[in-house]
Scaffold this motif. Structure first.
Motif, short mmCIF file in Angstrom:
data_model
loop_
_atom_site.label_atom_id
_atom_site.label_comp_id
_atom_site.label_asym_id
_atom_site.label_seq_id
_atom_site.Cartn_x
_atom_site.Cartn_y
_atom_site.Cartn_z
N ARG A 114 1.13 -1.33 -0.27
CA ARG A 114 0.39 0.07 -0.17
C ARG A 114 0.47 1.65 0.20
NH1 ARG A 114 -4.48 -0.14 2.57
NH2 ARG A 114 -3.87 -1.36 4.36
N GLU A 172 -4.49 4.30 -9.53
CA GLU A 172 -5.56 4.35 -9.44
C GLU A 172 -6.86 2.88 -8.53
OE1 GLU A 172 -7.09 9.60 -10.30
OE2 GLU A 172 -7.68 7.17 -11.73
N VAL A 173 -6.50 2.18 -9.87
CA VAL A 173 -6.77 1.13 -10.19
C VAL A 173 -6.13 0.01 -9.11
CG1 VAL A 173 -7.29 -1.27 -11.02
CG2 VAL A 173 -7.82 0.49 -12.57
N GLY A 176 -6.93 0.72 -5.42
CA GLY A 176 -8.16 0.54 -4.87
C GLY A 176 -8.11 -1.47 -4.29
N GLU A 177 -7.32 -2.13 -5.21
CA GLU A 177 -7.21 -3.72 -4.69
C GLU A 177 -7.07 -3.80 -3.43
OE1 GLU A 177 -7.24 -5.92 -7.38
OE2 GLU A 177 -8.01 -4.54 -7.46
N TRP A 178 -6.76 -2.92 -2.03
CA TRP A 178 -6.67 -2.66 -0.55
C TRP A 178 -7.98 -2.70 -0.39
CZ3 TRP A 178 -2.48 -2.16 -2.99
CH2 TRP A 178 -1.04 -2.54 -2.88
N LYS A 180 -11.37 -1.80 -2.34
CA LYS A 180 -12.81 -1.94 -3.16
C LYS A 180 -13.96 -2.48 -2.81
CE LYS A 180 -10.90 -5.94 -6.53
NZ LYS A 180 -10.62 -5.78 -7.34
N ALA A 181 -14.91 -2.24 -2.93
CA ALA A 181 -16.09 -2.84 -2.14
C ALA A 181 -16.88 -4.20 -2.75
CB ALA A 181 -17.42 -1.79 -2.48
N GLU A 182 -17.00 -4.17 -4.22
CA GLU A 182 -17.14 -5.65 -5.06
C GLU A 182 -15.68 -5.90 -6.20
OE1 GLU A 182 -19.14 -2.91 -8.02
OE2 GLU A 182 -20.25 -3.98 -6.72
N ARG A 207 -11.56 -11.01 -2.29
CA ARG A 207 -12.68 -9.80 -3.04
C ARG A 207 -12.28 -9.26 -3.03
NH1 ARG A 207 -16.27 -12.27 1.81
NH2 ARG A 207 -14.34 -12.57 3.05
N ASN A 208 -11.19 -8.35 -1.48
CA ASN A 208 -10.03 -7.55 -1.23
C ASN A 208 -8.57 -7.39 -0.59
OD1 ASN A 208 -10.60 -5.56 0.86
ND2 ASN A 208 -12.11 -5.58 -0.21
#
Length: 670
Positions: A114, A172-173, A176-178, A180-182, A207-208
């Motif tokens: 991260r 940004e993507v 988000g892997e840490w 993300k909601a879905e 899932r993340n």
């Protein structure tokens, strides 16, 4: 009559010869005794391990405990009736403890990733001049697996997309892997298709990254998950989130920012320090600040400043995985392994030790008090309570200024050295920097970069198989002994070794990371391949997050063909012979979950025989990989070799093939 004063027992002191196989370390342990400085080697004698904790059957997850469920010396006959106050069985307690270690290790690796992702985002936004993209090919590769478009259609023509746009969206993507909601962690699709489908069938695709760690902490709270098989399902999901998620992203983003490693020459051991130089030792695991320290230390103005203070130059060296990161990209020498961090200061030559995160002993602050050494912490989550520790908090927006302040502080401290400098004159040459890409090049050359060469030599029997030997040092065993004994036994039996972390540093110190080592230590088949290709029999792939490189190398072997459709089909095995940290358990389990038989010196599960059998036997039926344990290093190596031979037999390549001269038609067919 006055009471007789109780005699104060002299403290137990470690035997230098019994503590380490490394002569430089032996010399510094002996010196620590002369100076009256306590080290981890001494503490290991006086502080005994908790016998129940070692078995994994002590539960302290609520204040009704700790509940201790030792395994009876005679073993379990009939039903196992051991229970904690809440009724938790030994299997439940051992499973909870085991997956909490996975959570701790995964958290450490993923938090490292991260931090790198955040720095990458700052670089992509042009918020910092210190960090810029160095490997655009790797950027495009990472963008593609993260689903970021690398081309754009303009007037019906497909054109390359602006690289700044690609970098920003990739950053940004990735970040988000840490959380993300879905969806699912995108990098798991880099695994062989058969492995991905198995994970999907088993319901363990993460899932993340953060969610899987948090869920472990919830499940292991008092009164939640009480089924050891269900607990291990979540442990597996979190381990995959580490190896195929946080660690893999950390490695890939570091390659983009700092450059993908290619082979470099350097040296290893305490003897890399120089008495007439300012010695800065960098220790920890995150390379974001060390990259800046390297850049600053090479500036002419800093070298001139060091000369003005009476030093001939600035010598950088490293301990643990920050060392491996600096080595594989810049050739900065390795000062030592985890167990040598106190010993480095005891040389009296360290003007500054700069630490970031993970594997940093608090006692180095106490050792530093005995010398002139400035101890500098740099991370907001990793401070020390001792008053002599200086905290300079890293900020990527002011990275150059932070690095300049640190290097100048070390230079100023050079004048404060006493007359006690004693640097062991022991070091060994090495070659490191074998990323997946560079290994592919070495195997196939510029015209045919491929893992086919490796596969071909495994199939024809010159190479028996592949072993990943990784991990820490542990003061409960002789320093470096098991790393070296196991690696030597494997290469002697024609098993090529991939290594990272402190195992890699230990091998470097022993001279095993040089191509010439193959002629001395490897079997005839492996030695022939190493001589032909020009590689060592043990390949240094980087730091502990870079174990993801081993996963990807295994995937490339599967893709090259002829050795099955999944990692579990390969004649391969894993090992962490001197493990000590939670990270090692997470690493071990993501290898097991990826289909690799993985042997540790010991496992904290022996107090729950049913659970122990589940991960050491039944797990192979579920995932194709399983755990193993063996303390004797030679037996340990032969457990791995036996598994490799089993896989060779299953593939039908267990019998040596005749070597024949091939005509042009046969080569075309091949």
């Amino acid at each position: 009559m006055a009471e007789e004063k109780k005699k104060v027992k002299a403290p137990k002191l470690a035997d230098p010869i019994a503590s380490s196989i490394d002569v430089a370390s032996q010399e510094m342990i002996a010196r620590s005794h002369e100076l009256g400085i306590e080290t981890i080697f001494d503490r290991a004698l006086t502080m005994k391990q908790c016998a129940i904790g070692v078995q994994g059957t002590c539960c302290k997850n609520c204040s009704m405990g700790p509940c201790r469920l030792p395994l009876p010396k005679a073993g379990i006959e009939g039903e196992d009736t051991r229970k904690g106050l809440c009724g938790a069985t030994a299997n439940t307690i051992a499973a909870r403890n085991f997956i909490r270690m996975i959570a701790g290790g995964a958290a450490a690796h993923s938090d490292h990733g991260r931090c790198v992702a955040e720095v990458f985002l700052s670089a992509a936004r042009k918020e910092t001049e210190a960090y810029q993209i160095k490997d655009f090919d790797k950027l495009i590769e990472v963008a593609k697996y993260l689903g970021v478009a690398t081309t754009v259609e303009v007037d019906g023509e497909e054109l390359d997309r602006d690289l700044d746009e690609v970098a920003l969206e990739t950053a940004e993507v990735a970040l988000g892997e840490w959380g993300k909601a879905e969806g699912e962690v995108l990098s798991v699709k880099k695994a062989p298709e058969a492995r991905y489908e198995l994970w999907k069938k088993m319901g363990v695709i993460p899932r993340n990254i953060d969610r899987e760690i948090v869920e472990i902490m919830h499940r292991t709270h008092m009164g939640v998950d009480q089924d050891y098989k269900n607990l291990m399902k979540q442990g597996t999901r979190a381990a995959i989130a580490d190896g195929w998620g946080g660690s893999m992203l950390a490695t890939d983003l570091q390659d983009i920012l700092f450059g993908t490693p290619y082979p470099v020459q350097s040296e290893a051991n305490l003897g890399v320090m120089k008495e007439d130089h300012v010695n800065i030792v960098i220790h920890g695991h995150e390379p974001v600040l060390s990259e800046m320290i390297i850049a600053v230390a090479q500036k002419q103005e800093m070298l001139d400043y060091a000369n003005k203070k009476g030093a001939a130059g600035i010598q950088l060296s490293g301990i643990c995985c920050t060392a491996n990161e600096m080595l594989q990209r810049h050739g900065v020498p390795l000062c030592g392994t985890f167990l040598q961090q106190e010993l480095a200061i005891i040389t009296g030559a360290v003007d500054a030790m700069v630490v970031d995160i993970q594997c940093i002993m608090q006692n180095i602050a106490n050792v530093a008090k005995c010398f002139h050494t400035k101890l500098i912490t740099t991370h907001p989550i990793a401070k020390m309570e001792q008053e002599n520790v200086i905290h300079i908090e890293f900020d990527e927006h002011h990275a150059i200024e932070d690095a300049e302040r640190i290097v100048k502080m070390a230079i100023d401290n050079y004048e404060n050295r006493g007359s006690e400098v004693m640097i062991p004159q022991h070091k060994a040459p090495l070659v490191a920097g074998f990323a997946v890409e560079s290994t592919e090049y070495h195997l196939g050359g510029s015209f045919r970069g491929t893992y086919y060469t490796l596969n071909d030599n495994i199939i024809n029997g010159r190479i028996r198989g592949v072993a990943g030997v990784v991990g820490c040092n542990n003061a409960r065993t002789k320093h470096n002994r098991d790393h070296i004994a196991i690696c030597k036994e494997l290469i002697k039996n024609d098993v090529i070794v991939l290594t990272t972390g402190c195992t890699a540093i230990a091998c470097a110190m022993e001279g095993l990371l040089m191509p010439e080592a193959a002629a001395t230590h490897a079997g005839a088949g492996l030695a022939e391949v190493c001589e032909t290709v020009g590689i060592p029999p043990i390949l240094h792939l980087g730091s502990c997050v870079d174990n993801s490189r081993i996963l990807l190398a295994a995937t490339e072997v599967v893709k090259a063909g002829g050795l099955g459709n999944d990692i579990s089909d390969l004649p391969a095995a894993g090992s962490a012979p001197e493990w000590m940290s939670e990270k090692a358990i997470s690493i071990g389990h993501y290898f097991v979950s990826s289909g690799v038989y993985t042997v540790f010196s010991n496992l904290p599960t022996t107090g729950a025989p049913v659970f122990n059998d589940y991960i050491c036997k039944e797990f192979e039926e579920l995932y194709g990989g399983m755990w193993g344990a063996e303390q004797d290093p030679i037996k340990h190596a032969h457990l791995m070799i036996a598994h490799i031979d089993k896989k060779r037999k299953e593939l039908g390549i267990d019998k040596a093939r005749d070597r024949v001269m091939m005509d042009f038609a046969a080569r075309q067919a091949l």
